[in-house]
Design an enzyme around this catalytic site. Sequence first.
Site, PDB file in Angstrom:
ATOM      1  N   GLU A 182      -2.455 -10.883   2.763  1.00  0.00           N
ATOM      2  CA  GLU A 182      -1.907 -10.447   1.349  1.00  0.00           C
ATOM      3  C   GLU A 182      -3.046  -9.349   0.457  1.00  0.00           C
ATOM      4  O   GLU A 182      -3.350  -8.402   0.451  1.00  0.00           O
ATOM      5  CB  GLU A 182      -1.063 -11.483   0.609  1.00  0.00           C
ATOM      6  N   ASP A 183      -3.899 -10.475   0.372  1.00  0.00           N
ATOM      7  CA  ASP A 183      -5.289  -9.346  -0.559  1.00  0.00           C
ATOM      8  C   ASP A 183      -6.520  -9.720   0.869  1.00  0.00           C
ATOM      9  O   ASP A 183      -7.360  -8.753   0.229  1.00  0.00           O
ATOM     10  CB  ASP A 183      -5.142 -10.953  -1.080  1.00  0.00           C
TER      11      ASP A 183
END
Length: 744
Positions: free
Chosen positions: A92-93
């Site tokens: 996600e990051d």
Amino acid sequence: MQEVIVNQEDEKKLIQREYRKLLKTVRSKMDNTDKVNIRSAFEMAVQAHSKQRRKTGEPYILHPIEVARICVEEIGLGPTAVVAALLHDVVEDTEISLAEIDKMFGSRVAMIVDGLTKLDGLYNVESPQAENFKKVLSTLVQDVRVVLIKMADRLHNMRTLGAMPRHKQLKIAAETEYIYAPLAHRLGLYKIKTEYQDLCMKIREPETYKEIALKLQETKSERTRYINEFIKPLTESLNEIEFSYRITGRPKSLYSIWNKIKKKGVPFEEIYDLFAVRIIIDLPIKKEKETCWKVYSIVTDVHTPIPERLKDWITTPKSNGYESLHTTVIGPGGRYVEVQIRSERMDDIAERGFAAHWKYKTEGKQQNNQPDVYENWLDNVREILDNPVHDAIEFLNDFKTNLFNEEVYVYTPKGDMKVLPKGATALDFAFSIHSDVGYHCTAIKVNNRLVPMGYVLQNGDQLHITTSKNQRPNKGWLKMVITGKARSKIRSAMKEERRKQGELGKEALQRKLKNMKVDFEENVDFLVKHFDFISRPDLYFSISNDEINLQHFSKMFEVQVGKLVEIKKDQDEVKEVPLPSKKKKAVAGKSNLLINGEPAEKFDYSLAACCKPVQGDDVFGYTSATAGLKIHRSICPNATNLMANYGYRIMKAEWGSTTNSSFVADLKITGIDDGPGVIERLSRNISINLGLNIRSFYIDGHEGYFEGKVSLLVLNKDQLELAIRALKKLDGISTVSRIEQAEK
Ligand code: MN
């Protein structure tokens, strides 16, 4: 605020220390491959998150390490979960892709990480939160670890929420209370649920939280003394049973104490069941039931039981797997004491529910020969997922009502049992038999008595349905059902109706565009977008019911090279803007509020009628296309739902310095009705002694007891609290409390 550590060496040491702490917790469960995998997951995560920091200023990697530790120590998961937890935020990051994780750690870990990765590009959907949650639930049926790691992730975020700005804290707390706490409850993760709720309360009601925590602390030694006094006469007999046991007397959670105070309208000092005595016995499964009842007999030989309070969840466990024997007895000094009797295994399941169950199952430990409550539940989850509604918010609502709730057992005329979620109606029952029975249902009899379709089912009801070919679902039916199946069937029937009606709109539009000499196919999607619809049928439908008037088309659009183009006018006229318009609108009693840091007068807003905020209350703004900008109290029961589902519509709101505007506040007052004069006495006190204006007064008395509602005009929260305190002191008044939500 925690100070940011700038020394890189120190930071490295800190990370290593935390990592070693994690390894220690999982050591006994690891083989060599696990060791290698955990190490490489750790290194990958350290590398990937190296540039990020948390809001607290700490290196980001401390978060995944801590989530992994919670998974092992507090939930009881093993090495695979540790690997996935360490990697849960990298896709996600950071730059790392799922494919890379798949290659290094295999498809299982990749699948779990995928389940934990938020969906990308959710800008055009009503509720990104709901969409994401739907995704988590979809993977839950493939591997339960997804949802367990998600629980750990949320727990760590809640524990470290202090560093976030207040309005974000409120939003996250609302989401936790709306979705995570009930899910934790449903999964029997009792400890986590309790901590979620306590942390939510700490955020939403910091003052009350501190107050109750302090009182619990202050009364601790008195409580211990009492519990010892309670246990003492039992020990001799307990020592005679052949197994070892332990007795605890833990206080109930802050949240549940707070709920009791609110519900019963009594002060902390008057709550008698602040704690429960728990007797936990270490013994083999075969001896559980018999021994628990033996202990029950020992307890009730000494302390008088209250028969109505006996709950046997050993013979019939709760639907979330909970097993225990509960009774309430009259202890020393005439105090009611709840006693919980259970085995170590039951205690493990009571605290860690699904996680414990899953552990016993994967470790191949045989359980009681009880039906597998979680398998049953997972089947239900699958059923809801198989029957997808396009709207994620509706999905979430269905999910909440169908899978978080307890159940109700009813019967067909032939005596077959049907299990429906608690709160289900007679119409839900009809749909549960068959969708055709639902569609054509005209009358329902319960135990031979005719009932409305919205009748709420009670345990043991026997139902008989009458159908007619001519019957058809209508919109009103949606309000009469709660089960996902009935809702989705009614919705699709309505959709079909809508589609049919929309056909007329489509034909009208085709004629209109032909008149304007433009091609239908080439322009229809432009119109869908222009009027902010999601799909063509929505546009057709709006045309068919005259929401969109085709007559105005020539004023709205012109034709350029075969394409419709909007005719630009003065900005304000073009289209309604869903966001609050910044109109100047002075209204008495509203000044002095800041919305997103700006004076509230700049917005067209109003105070929510459900929770009636007054100056000094913790508040937030909520904006919607239909109702405009509304100011709610943070503790408004609607708020949880709003914040959890539509986080992006929340606006920060806070009060500035004091002014002379006044607010309406509703109080609920109960007391003893000692003849005429209650109203006079109350109103005299309010208007003369307290100098406040009464807007309305309603009172209802029966059998010497009365309940009243008073609407007052007050300047602020302090004045309101002063009034509450003063009214409480009056003769004959039992409780005075602020109404949190207007009754419907
Ligand atoms: Mn995370």
